[in-house]
Scaffold this active site. Structure first.
Site, PDB file in Angstrom:
ATOM      1  N   HIS A 197       0.840  -1.206   0.000  1.00 32.28           N
ATOM      2  CA  HIS A 197       0.000   0.000   0.000  1.00 32.28           C
ATOM      3  C   HIS A 197       0.870   1.249   0.000  1.00 32.28           C
ATOM      4  O   HIS A 197       0.634   2.181  -0.786  1.00 32.28           O
ATOM      5  CB  HIS A 197      -0.910  -0.032   1.235  1.00 32.28           C
ATOM      6  CG  HIS A 197      -1.681   1.221   1.476  1.00 32.28           C
ATOM      7  ND1 HIS A 197      -3.010   1.364   1.136  1.00 32.28           N
ATOM      8  CD2 HIS A 197      -1.318   2.409   2.039  1.00 32.28           C
ATOM      9  CE1 HIS A 197      -3.419   2.571   1.478  1.00 32.28           C
ATOM     10  NE2 HIS A 197      -2.411   3.225   2.028  1.00 32.28           N
ATOM     11  N   GLU A 198       1.873   1.276   0.870  1.00 26.40           N
ATOM     12  CA  GLU A 198       2.745   2.452   0.954  1.00 26.40           C
ATOM     13  C   GLU A 198       3.586   2.611  -0.308  1.00 26.40           C
ATOM     14  O   GLU A 198       3.797   3.737  -0.782  1.00 26.40           O
ATOM     15  CB  GLU A 198       3.639   2.363   2.190  1.00 26.40           C
ATOM     16  CG  GLU A 198       2.887   2.312   3.512  1.00 26.40           C
ATOM     17  CD  GLU A 198       1.915   3.473   3.693  1.00 26.40           C
ATOM     18  OE1 GLU A 198       2.157   4.560   3.136  1.00 26.40           O
ATOM     19  OE2 GLU A 198       0.898   3.271   4.388  1.00 26.40           O
TER      20      GLU A 198
ATOM     21  N   HIS B  21       1.538   4.319  -2.855  1.00 29.54           N
ATOM     22  CA  HIS B  21       1.516   5.777  -2.719  1.00 29.54           C
ATOM     23  C   HIS B  21       2.719   6.407  -3.417  1.00 29.54           C
ATOM     24  O   HIS B  21       2.603   7.405  -4.128  1.00 29.54           O
ATOM     25  CB  HIS B  21       1.542   6.177  -1.242  1.00 29.54           C
ATOM     26  CG  HIS B  21       0.206   6.167  -0.571  1.00 29.54           C
ATOM     27  ND1 HIS B  21      -0.898   6.809  -1.085  1.00 29.54           N
ATOM     28  CD2 HIS B  21      -0.209   5.589   0.594  1.00 29.54           C
ATOM     29  CE1 HIS B  21      -1.932   6.633  -0.273  1.00 29.54           C
ATOM     30  NE2 HIS B  21      -1.537   5.898   0.759  1.00 29.54           N
TER      31      HIS B  21
ATOM     32  N   GLU C  69      -6.342   6.825  -1.335  1.00 29.73           N
ATOM     33  CA  GLU C  69      -6.264   5.649  -0.474  1.00 29.73           C
ATOM     34  C   GLU C  69      -6.823   4.414  -1.185  1.00 29.73           C
ATOM     35  O   GLU C  69      -6.292   3.310  -1.048  1.00 29.73           O
ATOM     36  CB  GLU C  69      -7.008   5.889   0.838  1.00 29.73           C
ATOM     37  CG  GLU C  69      -6.321   6.859   1.780  1.00 29.73           C
ATOM     38  CD  GLU C  69      -4.913   6.415   2.142  1.00 29.73           C
ATOM     39  OE1 GLU C  69      -4.706   5.206   2.403  1.00 29.73           O
ATOM     40  OE2 GLU C  69      -4.017   7.278   2.151  1.00 29.73           O
TER      41      GLU C  69
END
Length: 294
Positions: free
Chosen positions: A145-146, A149, A224
């Site tokens: 997930h990071e 980003h 997100e």
């Protein structure tokens, strides 16, 4: 509610401080005396509106390390740290970005964040609570997930959006302030504007700043969902859903500093109009989006 007020207060305080500085140093009066038009006003507003945002981004890694006490893993001290580095490296290679710095910070809640100036100069940090309370499959999904980003350029894009919004707020507040001050002065414009102009600019920057924050947070919530999709692609949809479900066990306020809470994997919850200022969608909405994805 406290975090919402702190977020809004920070942005509004910056805009108010800019107005006071411009007033004290006569920047507004200087521009008025020289008949600075819309083009000049836009340049002036962009310098203040965009400049501060990008300075914050440029020092974001340093600030994140200082404010959280995050310790960058340069040489793994144990097998867990070695696994953490290897997992981030694997995700980064798959996502097509440079290897980020990897750090661990002390925090009881399950959380992680990514920040940095570019896709190839980023920092990914995880809390000690996340490593203690999630299994490796879930941690891998959070790291994915990071990395999502970073690969999506979310830090730069959010900074750019905030800078543009700050610029528009400064411009709009001054245009309306000139009109109101002229009306109060019987249709005559005064060099530098009077007290009416100064008060109106301050009030409008607060009002317009609220709307600007809503727009920035709407983008933050949307990114997100994209980062969750990236985590599912890098670590598996089941692992990403499991990680989000595990995050629901978080209790209490986040220990992340206010300046980087929007970059954490989970954020505060709110109801009613306060939802407009949430940086993250509710976990159940994120889980539902992954479950319905094809």
């Amino acid at each position: 509610m406290l975090r919402i007020l702190l977020f809004l207060g920070t942005n509004i305080a910056v805009l108010i401080l800019l107005s006071i500085v411009c007033r004290l140093f006569g920047i507004d009066a200087w521009a008025a005396q020289r008949g600075v038009g819309m083009g000049g006003l836009l340049v002036y507003a962009a310098v203040f509106g965009m400049g501060g945002a990008f300075i914050s981004l440029a020092i974001s890694k340093w600030m994140a390390k200082m404010s959280t006490g995050a310790k960058v893993i340069k040489e793994p001290a144990n097998e867990n740290e070695r696994w953490l580095l290897d997992t981030v490296r694997r995700h980064a290679e798959k996502a097509g970005i440079g290897m980020p710095e990897v750090a661990i910070y002390d925090g009881p809640e399950m959380n992680a964040f990514a920040t940095g100036m570019s896709r190839n100069n980023a920092l990914v940090a995880v809390s000690s609570g996340l490593l203690q309370q999630m299994d490796r499959e879930q941690v891998s999904a959070v790291l994915g997930h990071e990395i999502g980003h970073v690969a999506n350029g979310d830090m730069v894009t959010l900074t750019l959006i905030q800078g543009v919004l700050n610029t528009l707020v400064i411009v709009a507040a001054r245009i309306v302030g000139r009109l109101v001050d002229s009306w109060l002065n019987g249709g005559r414009e005064r060099d530098g504007g009077g007290m009416g102009y100064f008060v109106v600019v301050l009030v409008l920057q607060i009002v317009f700043g609220l709307f600007a924050s809503m727009i920035a947070m709407a983008f933050s919530r949307w990114r997100e969902f994209r980062a969750d999709a990236a985590g599912a692609n890098l670590a598996g949809r089941g692992a990403m859903i499991s990680a989000l479900q595990r995050l629901s066990a978080n209790h209490g306020e986040s220990t992340l500093p206010q300046t980087i809470q929007a970059f954490g994997i989970s954020g505060h919850l709110a109801t009613g109009l306060k939802r407009l200022f949430m940086s993250h969608p509710p976990l159940e909405e994120r889980i539902a989006a992954l479950q319905s994805a094809r």
